[in-house]
Design an enzyme around this catalytic site. Structure first.
Site, PDB file in Angstrom:
ATOM      1  N   LEU A  92       0.534   3.730  -2.147  1.00 24.74           N
ATOM      2  CA  LEU A  92       0.989   3.615  -3.529  1.00 24.74           C
ATOM      3  C   LEU A  92       1.648   4.892  -4.036  1.00 24.74           C
ATOM      4  O   LEU A  92       1.174   6.001  -3.777  1.00 24.74           O
ATOM      5  CB  LEU A  92      -0.198   3.256  -4.431  1.00 24.74           C
ATOM      6  CG  LEU A  92      -0.947   1.982  -4.046  1.00 24.74           C
ATOM      7  CD1 LEU A  92      -2.111   1.746  -5.006  1.00 24.74           C
ATOM      8  CD2 LEU A  92      -0.020   0.773  -4.024  1.00 24.74           C
ATOM      9  N   LYS A 114      13.930  -1.387  -8.939  1.00 26.21           N
ATOM     10  CA  LYS A 114      14.573  -0.565  -7.914  1.00 26.21           C
ATOM     11  C   LYS A 114      15.005  -1.473  -6.760  1.00 26.21           C
ATOM     12  O   LYS A 114      16.088  -1.303  -6.196  1.00 26.21           O
ATOM     13  CB  LYS A 114      13.585   0.498  -7.427  1.00 26.21           C
ATOM     14  CG  LYS A 114      14.016   1.241  -6.210  1.00 26.21           C
ATOM     15  CD  LYS A 114      14.225   2.681  -6.519  1.00 26.21           C
ATOM     16  CE  LYS A 114      14.863   3.407  -5.370  1.00 26.21           C
ATOM     17  NZ  LYS A 114      14.132   3.222  -4.110  1.00 26.21           N
ATOM     18  N   GLN A 119      15.022  -8.023  -4.259  1.00 31.74           N
ATOM     19  CA  GLN A 119      13.725  -8.677  -4.088  1.00 31.74           C
ATOM     20  C   GLN A 119      13.355  -9.438  -5.369  1.00 31.74           C
ATOM     21  O   GLN A 119      12.844 -10.560  -5.313  1.00 31.74           O
ATOM     22  CB  GLN A 119      12.646  -7.649  -3.729  1.00 31.74           C
ATOM     23  CG  GLN A 119      11.268  -8.257  -3.616  1.00 31.74           C
ATOM     24  CD  GLN A 119      10.280  -7.402  -2.849  1.00 31.74           C
ATOM     25  OE1 GLN A 119      10.128  -7.546  -1.648  1.00 31.74           O
ATOM     26  NE2 GLN A 119       9.579  -6.519  -3.547  1.00 31.74           N
ATOM     27  N   GLU A 136       4.416   6.457  -7.533  1.00 27.09           N
ATOM     28  CA  GLU A 136       4.543   6.328  -8.995  1.00 27.09           C
ATOM     29  C   GLU A 136       5.181   5.009  -9.426  1.00 27.09           C
ATOM     30  O   GLU A 136       4.888   4.495 -10.499  1.00 27.09           O
ATOM     31  CB  GLU A 136       5.381   7.480  -9.550  1.00 27.09           C
ATOM     32  CG  GLU A 136       4.584   8.751  -9.691  1.00 27.09           C
ATOM     33  CD  GLU A 136       5.489   9.957  -9.716  1.00 27.09           C
ATOM     34  OE1 GLU A 136       6.181  10.209  -8.708  1.00 27.09           O
ATOM     35  OE2 GLU A 136       5.508  10.639 -10.745  1.00 27.09           O
ATOM     36  N   SER A 140       9.594   7.028  -2.239  1.00 24.26           N
ATOM     37  CA  SER A 140       8.825   7.804  -1.255  1.00 24.26           C
ATOM     38  C   SER A 140       9.775   8.457  -0.251  1.00 24.26           C
ATOM     39  O   SER A 140       9.411   9.386   0.447  1.00 24.26           O
ATOM     40  CB  SER A 140       7.820   6.897  -0.547  1.00 24.26           C
ATOM     41  OG  SER A 140       8.418   5.670  -0.244  1.00 24.26           O
ATOM     42  N   ARG A 141      11.034   7.975  -0.189  1.00 28.03           N
ATOM     43  CA  ARG A 141      12.001   8.546   0.766  1.00 28.03           C
ATOM     44  C   ARG A 141      12.596   9.860   0.279  1.00 28.03           C
ATOM     45  O   ARG A 141      13.227  10.577   1.066  1.00 28.03           O
ATOM     46  CB  ARG A 141      13.141   7.566   0.995  1.00 28.03           C
ATOM     47  CG  ARG A 141      12.652   6.325   1.669  1.00 28.03           C
ATOM     48  CD  ARG A 141      13.719   5.313   1.742  1.00 28.03           C
ATOM     49  NE  ARG A 141      13.183   4.127   2.383  1.00 28.03           N
ATOM     50  CZ  ARG A 141      13.898   3.091   2.725  1.00 28.03           C
ATOM     51  NH1 ARG A 141      15.191   3.079   2.499  1.00 28.03           N
ATOM     52  NH2 ARG A 141      13.351   2.066   3.291  1.00 28.03           N
ATOM     53  N   LYS A 199      12.907   7.319  -8.430  1.00 26.13           N
ATOM     54  CA  LYS A 199      11.768   7.793  -7.635  1.00 26.13           C
ATOM     55  C   LYS A 199      11.624   6.913  -6.400  1.00 26.13           C
ATOM     56  O   LYS A 199      11.770   5.687  -6.483  1.00 26.13           O
ATOM     57  CB  LYS A 199      10.491   7.723  -8.454  1.00 26.13           C
ATOM     58  CG  LYS A 199      10.482   8.767  -9.556  1.00 26.13           C
ATOM     59  CD  LYS A 199       9.090   9.226  -9.903  1.00 26.13           C
ATOM     60  CE  LYS A 199       9.196  10.171 -11.074  1.00 26.13           C
ATOM     61  NZ  LYS A 199       8.069  11.020 -11.298  1.00 26.13           N
ATOM     62  N   GLY A 212       0.808  -1.215   0.000  1.00 25.98           N
ATOM     63  CA  GLY A 212       0.000   0.000   0.000  1.00 25.98           C
ATOM     64  C   GLY A 212       0.839   1.261   0.000  1.00 25.98           C
ATOM     65  O   GLY A 212       2.032   1.236  -0.290  1.00 25.98           O
ATOM     66  N   HIS A 245       4.686   2.087  -8.005  1.00 21.32           N
ATOM     67  CA  HIS A 245       3.591   1.106  -8.047  1.00 21.32           C
ATOM     68  C   HIS A 245       2.703   1.353  -9.267  1.00 21.32           C
ATOM     69  O   HIS A 245       2.221   0.414  -9.907  1.00 21.32           O
ATOM     70  CB  HIS A 245       2.704   1.224  -6.796  1.00 21.32           C
ATOM     71  CG  HIS A 245       3.403   0.905  -5.512  1.00 21.32           C
ATOM     72  ND1 HIS A 245       3.573   1.826  -4.511  1.00 21.32           N
ATOM     73  CD2 HIS A 245       3.957  -0.238  -5.066  1.00 21.32           C
ATOM     74  CE1 HIS A 245       4.195   1.255  -3.497  1.00 21.32           C
ATOM     75  NE2 HIS A 245       4.456   0.019  -3.811  1.00 21.32           N
TER      76      HIS A 245
HETATM   77  O1  PAF Z   1       7.780  -4.942  -2.048  1.00 21.78           O
HETATM   78  C1  PAF Z   1       6.845  -5.031  -1.224  1.00 21.78           C
HETATM   79  O2  PAF Z   1       6.035  -4.102  -1.069  1.00 21.78           O
HETATM   80  C2  PAF Z   1       6.698  -6.297  -0.368  1.00 21.78           C
HETATM   81  O3  PAF Z   1       7.943  -6.832  -0.068  1.00 21.78           O
HETATM   82  C3  PAF Z   1       5.781  -7.357  -1.022  1.00 21.78           C
HETATM   83  C4  PAF Z   1       6.379  -7.885  -2.296  1.00 21.78           C
HETATM   84  C5  PAF Z   1       4.405  -6.774  -1.290  1.00 21.78           C
HETATM   85  C6  PAF Z   1       5.606  -8.563  -0.081  1.00 21.78           C
HETATM   86  O4  PAF Z   1       4.985  -8.195   1.105  1.00 21.78           O
END
Ligand code: PAF
Length: 283
Positions: free
Chosen positions: A33, A149, A153, A35, A186-187, A184, A31, A37
């Site tokens: 959200l 970015k 992950q 740019e 949010s920080r 970009k 959440g 996202h």
């Molecule tokens: O990148 C994120 O916002 C989180 O690590 C994710 C992939 C939604 C998992 O909770």
């Protein structure tokens, strides 16, 4: 846009879309959200019949020193963004429905995790892959979208999908940048005016390193030092790390070749910024 809170209901809806032969593009988020996202949702919208967005602040991926209770949330804003961008299904479960009892099984990430930002967040990626495994089983996505970015992950999710044979295509989406090159985030609002002027030099420093590699430098230490000096010359930020690793394996390399990541984390007064470039370095 249909808003779903119950995991069972999401799975029922996803099964019925799959039975109709529809493709599902999934954007998992916590959440608030921004740019970055939005770009993921736009890509998912272009390539799939159905777009599924999840908003779930996953407690499993927060460490004892992370401030889970103060993680930023803005449900009204997120709903507006999702409906403006044409999301079909918004999954917004609460913690009790996702983890109704103490889990009997948790996943553990054993590679690609103790480098870059993962080094200072032990257990973080275990929580990420555990919740994603659940979300993949619930939402049955055809494709899943992640921003480059957070390239670490992306590498960890690549491992999850391959190791557990999830029938989902991983779609890495390029980092969204300001016109001056700053990634970009949010920080960025936590940068002072002077720091905001300096921050684009992180990306410029990485590009400087990339040019050295393209010009034939194969020595990771030399490239790291050149990027470090460049960033130190142009900013007052404190360098947390500059690393060159194989990608997506995230292993250290004695000589730069093949697909690699050049990544940096720099601490300013009230913001720690990360950025990276993934490239083919040749033989
Ligand atoms: O990148 C994120 O916002 C989180 O690590 C994710 C992939 C939604 C998992 O909770």
């Amino acid at each position: 846009m249909k808003v779903i809170h119950s995991p069972d209901e999401l799975q029922e809806v996803a099964i019925s879309y799959k039975n109709e032969g529809k493709t599902i593009g999934f954007v998992p988020t916590m959440g608030f959200l921004h740019e970055g996202h939005e770009k993921l949702i736009e890509e998912a919208r272009k390539e799939n019949d159905i777009v599924l967005l999840s908003i779930f602040v996953n407690p499993l991926q927060f460490g004892p020193h992370d401030d889970l209770d103060h993680y930023p949330r803005d449900e009204q804003h997120d709903r507006k963004v999702a409906s403006r961008l044409g999301v079909d299904l918004l999954f917004h479960p609460d913690v009790e429905s996702m983890y109704p009892h103490e889990p009997a099984i948790k996943l553990t990430v054993i590679r690609r995790t103790d480098v870059l930002c993962g080094r200072s967040r032990p257990g973080h990626f275990d929580g990420v892959v555990t919740v994603l495994a659940k979300l993949f089983h619930l939402g049955l996505p055809t494709r899943v979208y992640f921003g480059m970015k957070d390239a670490q992950q992306v590498a960890v999710v690549d491992g999850l999908i391959k190791d557990f044979h999830f029938p989902v295509e991983l779609v890495p989406v390029p980092t969204v940048r300001e016109p001056d090159g700053l990634a970009k985030s949010s920080r960025n609002v936590n940068l002072s005016a002077a720091e905001r002027k300096e921050a684009p030099f992180i990306h410029k420093g990485l590009v400087h390193g990339k040019v050295l590699i393209q010009d034939g430098c194969r020595n990771p230490e030399k490239v790291n030092n050149a990027v470090k000096s460049f960033i130190e010359k142009h900013t007052h930020g404190k360098i947390d790390y500059i690393e060159i690793l194989s990608y997506p394996e995230l292993e250290s390399v004695a000589s730069i070749k093949g697909r690699i990541i050049l990544a940096a984390a720099v601490k300013f007064n009230k913001a720690r910024l990360i950025d990276n470039l993934v490239m083919e370095a040749g033989d």
